[in-house]
Design an enzyme around this catalytic site. Structure first.
Site, PDB file in Angstrom:
ATOM      1  N   CYS A 174     -45.024  -6.818 -34.972  1.00  0.00           N
ATOM      2  CA  CYS A 174     -45.890  -7.352 -36.021  1.00  0.00           C
ATOM      3  C   CYS A 174     -45.691  -8.858 -36.204  1.00  0.00           C
ATOM      4  CB  CYS A 174     -45.691  -6.555 -37.301  1.00  0.00           C
ATOM      5  SG  CYS A 174     -47.107  -6.652 -38.386  1.00  0.00           S
ATOM      6  N   GLU A 222     -43.155 -11.752 -42.499  1.00  0.00           N
ATOM      7  CA  GLU A 222     -44.243 -12.716 -42.695  1.00  0.00           C
ATOM      8  C   GLU A 222     -43.989 -13.882 -41.733  1.00  0.00           C
ATOM      9  OE1 GLU A 222     -47.239 -12.964 -44.111  1.00  0.00           O
ATOM     10  OE2 GLU A 222     -47.125 -14.926 -43.170  1.00  0.00           O
ATOM     11  N   SER A 223     -44.882 -13.975 -40.745  1.00  0.00           N
ATOM     12  CA  SER A 223     -44.633 -14.933 -39.662  1.00  0.00           C
ATOM     13  C   SER A 223     -44.570 -16.380 -40.146  1.00  0.00           C
ATOM     14  CB  SER A 223     -45.693 -14.784 -38.576  1.00  0.00           C
ATOM     15  OG  SER A 223     -46.986 -14.937 -39.130  1.00  0.00           O
ATOM     16  N   HIS A 254     -45.126  -0.872 -36.211  1.00  0.00           N
ATOM     17  CA  HIS A 254     -43.710  -0.835 -36.607  1.00  0.00           C
ATOM     18  C   HIS A 254     -42.999   0.450 -36.185  1.00  0.00           C
ATOM     19  CE1 HIS A 254     -43.716  -4.298 -39.404  1.00  0.00           C
ATOM     20  NE2 HIS A 254     -44.984  -3.991 -39.561  1.00  0.00           N
ATOM     21  N   GLU A 260     -39.959   0.922 -35.862  1.00  0.00           N
ATOM     22  CA  GLU A 260     -38.707   1.055 -36.630  1.00  0.00           C
ATOM     23  C   GLU A 260     -38.922   1.818 -37.936  1.00  0.00           C
ATOM     24  OE1 GLU A 260     -40.528  -1.553 -36.473  1.00  0.00           O
ATOM     25  OE2 GLU A 260     -40.579  -2.612 -38.379  1.00  0.00           O
ATOM     26  N   ARG A 263     -53.779 -13.046 -36.822  1.00  0.00           N
ATOM     27  CA  ARG A 263     -53.025 -12.505 -37.966  1.00  0.00           C
ATOM     28  C   ARG A 263     -53.953 -11.699 -38.878  1.00  0.00           C
ATOM     29  NH1 ARG A 263     -51.450 -16.421 -41.583  1.00  0.00           N
ATOM     30  NH2 ARG A 263     -49.908 -15.046 -42.506  1.00  0.00           N
ATOM     31  N   ARG A 278     -50.695  -4.905 -42.480  1.00  0.00           N
ATOM     32  CA  ARG A 278     -51.248  -6.273 -42.364  1.00  0.00           C
ATOM     33  C   ARG A 278     -51.015  -6.809 -40.945  1.00  0.00           C
ATOM     34  NH1 ARG A 278     -52.967  -8.704 -46.560  1.00  0.00           N
ATOM     35  NH2 ARG A 278     -52.353 -10.794 -45.949  1.00  0.00           N
TER      36      ARG A 278
END
Ligand code: GLN
Length: 207
Positions: free
Chosen positions: A78, A47-48, A173, A175, A107, A137
């Protein structure tokens, strides 16, 4: 050569695992003393707005900005891509980014209807096999500066993977999949950058 993963919040453990699986010496980075030990950094998803707050609380935001400005290779996924963007659209009040990438990202660009989805993307720079991309998201890149190159777009043309010099970013993502080509590309950039730094520290006459 050692790389770090910003470990303030988010899925930093998954990135450490991928980098280690690729043979890299990878450490979590929370403080300036750890940042100074790495030649490249991954900023994970999460969450930035929280990552932003924590980075300022831990006094690592300014050292991070300085390393990015000095050309350290960084890969943001992200929320990590949001952290790297010069302009963040739909940020929460007071939210800041580290910047470096000459882009504007929005976002949560897919709204509530399509919070999370998966799709295959053709990324020419990574070869013929499409990348299976997991979006959660996720942001999209709405504006790209002249130095920024779009690596990947959705079928509707929206940009979701970008590169600008030593900076790499994906809205999705890797990863969370077993396709580590983006991480490998990041490690290639770290290696290339480290050898340029060694060459220039030896002085141009000796190279
Ligand atoms: N929506 C998150 C943000 O604004 C990003 C989500 C993610 O990293 N998966 O930071």
């Amino acid at each position: 050569m050692r790389v770090g993963v910003l470990a303030l919040q988010g899925d930093f453990r998954e990135h450490l695992m991928v980098l280690r699986e690729l043979g890299a010496d990878a450490i979590p980075v929370r403080r300036e003393s750890e940042l100074s030990q790495v030649d490249g950094l991954v900023i994970p998803g999460g969450e930035s707005s929280v990552m932003d707050k924590l980075s300022r609380m831990f006094d690592i935001a300014e050292p991070l900005k300085a390393r990015i400005a000095a050309g350290m290779p960084v890969y943001g996924t992200c929320a990590g891509l949001i952290m790297l963007a010069d302009t963040v659209l739909d940020a929460i009040a007071g939210q800041q980014s580290l910047g470096g990438f000459d882009i504007a990202v929005r976002r949560n660009a897919f709204g509530n209807q399509l919070d999370s989805f998966e799709t295959d993307l053709d990324i020419a720079e990574l070869g013929e096999l499409p990348v299976h991309a997991v979006f959660i998201r996720a942001p999209v890149v709405e504006t790209l500066g002249p130095r920024t190159h779009a690596l990947g777009t959705l079928a509707d043309g929206r940009v979701v993977a970008v590169e600008q010099g030593n900076l790499l970013g994906t809205s999705f993502h890797p990863e969370m999949t077993d396709d580590y080509r983006f991480h490998a590309r990041f490690l290639d950039t770290v290696r290339a950058n480290a050898s340029v730094e060694v060459a220039s520290s030896r002085g141009s006459g000796e190279v």
